[in-house]
Each structure stands twice: as C-alpha cells, then as structure tokens.
Design an enzyme around this catalytic site. Structure first.
Site, short mmCIF file in Angstrom:
data_model
loop_
_atom_site.label_atom_id
_atom_site.label_comp_id
_atom_site.label_asym_id
_atom_site.label_seq_id
_atom_site.Cartn_x
_atom_site.Cartn_y
_atom_site.Cartn_z
N ASP A 1 0.05 6.52 4.34
CA ASP A 1 0.16 5.23 5.05
C ASP A 1 1.46 4.50 4.72
O ASP A 1 1.53 3.27 4.77
CB ASP A 1 -1.04 4.33 4.71
CG ASP A 1 -2.36 4.93 5.16
OD1 ASP A 1 -2.35 5.72 6.11
OD2 ASP A 1 -3.39 4.62 4.54
N GLU A 2 2.52 5.24 4.40
CA GLU A 2 3.81 4.63 4.05
C GLU A 2 4.91 5.01 5.03
O GLU A 2 6.05 4.61 4.86
CB GLU A 2 4.23 5.06 2.63
CG GLU A 2 3.34 4.54 1.52
CD GLU A 2 3.63 3.10 1.14
OE1 GLU A 2 4.56 2.52 1.73
OE2 GLU A 2 2.92 2.56 0.27
#
Length: 296
Positions: A239-240
C-alpha cells in the site's frame, strides 16, 4: 516479446501519443514541436508540468499526421536523437491502440463489474483479455460478459506457482498490464518487480491512512468523517505505491462500519475506473514515489 517488436515494425498509425520526463531546461517544448512538425505531424493535445522539487519536466502530447499513415517504428526512431539529447525517459504509442488488460479479483465483484461494464460500453479504451481469480465466485459474471475466466486457487505453499501462472497468462494473452480489482492477495516481491509500473491496485482506504486489512473498520474506530479509496501502482511495499487517483465520501457518527463499507465500494469502483482509463491513455507519468497525472 519478439512478437510485439515485429508487430510494431510494421504498424502504421495516424495519431501517436508521446509522454516523457527529463531534467527541466529551456527549449524542450520548442524542440519537440519543431521535430514533429518536420515529420509532418500536428499537435492536437498537449500538457506540461514543471516540478521545482525534483527539477524535472513532464509532457504528454497527442499528435496527428498531416501526411497519411506513418510507420510507428520510424516515428520512434526519428524521435530518439532528441530524446537522447535531453536524456528523456520517454514512450511513443499508437493513440488508437487499446492496451490489453488482465483483471484479478477475489470475492467482491463491484470493481470488476464496473470495469467490465465500462469496457463493454466502449467508454474504457482497453481490451479485457481475461479475469483471473483465486475463487470461483465471479465466474458467472464473466461468463455473462463473455470474458475468459481463469480459476487459480492459491495458498501459502502454492503461491510461487500460482503467481508464475499469472505471469504466463499475461504473456499468452499479450496483456499490457494487470488490474487488481479487489484481489485480496499480497503479491510477492518478485511479481511486483516483474510488473513494475504495469499493475494497478485499488485500496479501500484513503492512503496513506488506514493501510492493510479492514481499513473501513479502522476508520470507523477512529470516528472519521471522510472515507475514501486509492488507486495506486503496486510495489513490494504494501500500500505504498505511487498514487494515481483518490476520492472521498462524507460519513458521520451515525454510520456503522458496515454502512461505511457499502459507501466505500461506490467510491472504489469510480476511482479504479479512472486510474485504468488514465493509465491506458498514457496520462500517468512516474515522478519518483509520486505521479504526474494529466487528466482532462
């Protein structure tokens, strides 16, 4: 890979889309415009952005030939000296080409259905070559849309083999990129590297807040007043990845966690659809850990 190169060598086009980034310096736009003018092209759409923080220049331009069809490989070859001169990270594509996309899904079909509906209506300029899933739940939906459905179950022990099957499926279908439409499996570092810049995920939260599992329930516990969704490129950092698109919807203390989930699903499908559209139209340029998005 050889097949795609051979296709490009004989591919004739009337319109092309150029996208590039390079060190910001004077004369770039004029040099690009002059070069394509000499090649018999007219600019029909153009967007530029100068990033003072990274000292980089970004540009996306759609050009139309005034001299009939052009050979795409020759257009790229003619542009290469200019790209080398300015040390550009660049791409030139057939503007009318619809990228081939493979969609991955688990048990929630709202994003998948929205993508398939947009594609079927002709408003999403992609060619959906198949759907892959670790569950059988979405098979009937794909059958209705007449899209090939590939059931690839996975567990901890079979994950490497299952991911290899996904890669082989992308190769056999000539898929240009992968869309994770609520595919609830974390991709391995190996697969993330192989699909760098070619895999788009929808996260059911407004990143960088509430990462990981059950983000709406996390938001509910924090009493947030806005919930949202984020479409981003997949990287090995969970999720980066660089964010492509986000949107939010207002909620209140009266909404339960389950109601937030339902509200969030509506946001998710719109956000993912936009991200896929902009990626397919080469409107998204990477800027380190960020993106430059030339949306309309």
């Amino acid at each position: 890979m050889t097949k795609k190169i051979e296709e490009v060598s004989v591919q004739n086009v009337e319109e092309v889309v150029l996208s590039f980034s390079c060190k910001d310096q004077p004369g770039i736009v004029a040099a690009v415009a002059n070069m394509f003018t000499l090649q018999g092209f007219n600019i029909i759409e153009s967007s530029q952005f100068e990033d003072p923080d990274s000292d980089k220049f970004f540009m996306r331009t759609v050009l139309s030939s005034c001299e009939g069809t052009k050979n795409l490989a020759q257009v790229r070859s003619a542009f290469e000296p200019l790209a080398t001169r300015y040390e550009m990270d660049w791409e030139i594509h057939d503007y009318c080409y619809k990228p081939k996309v493979l969609i991955a899904v688990s048990q929630w079909g709202h994003c998948l259905e929205h993508l398939l509906n947009s594609w079927k209506r002709g408003v999403l300029p992609v060619d959906v070559v198949g759907v892959v899933s670790n569950h059988e739940v979405m098979r009937s939906l794909c059958d209705w849309y007449e899209v090939p459905y590939h059931y690839l179950p996975v567990n901890k022990e079979t994950k490497p083999q299952q991911e290899q099957e996904i890669l082989e499926l992308m190769e056999s279908t000539a898929a240009d990129f992968l869309v994770l439409a609520r595919y609830m499996q974390i991709l391995s570092d190996n697969l993330c590297q192989k699909l760098k810049g070619r895999a788009i995920n929808i996260h059911h939260s407004f990143l960088p807040g509430f990462k990981g599992a059950r983000p709406y329930h996390q938001a509910f516990k924090r009493g947030v007043k806005l919930i949202g969704a984020t479409a981003h490129y997949v990287t090995s950092d969970l999720d980066e990845g660089p964010i492509i698109e986000q949107s939010v919807e207002r909620v209140s203390h009266a909404n339960s966690a389950e109601e937030m989930v339902e509200i969030g699903r509506d946001v998710e499908r719109v956000v993912l659809n936009r991200a896929v559209l902009w990626h397919a139209q080469h409107r998204v340029l990477l800027n380190g850990d960020k993106t430059v998005v030339f949306s309309r």
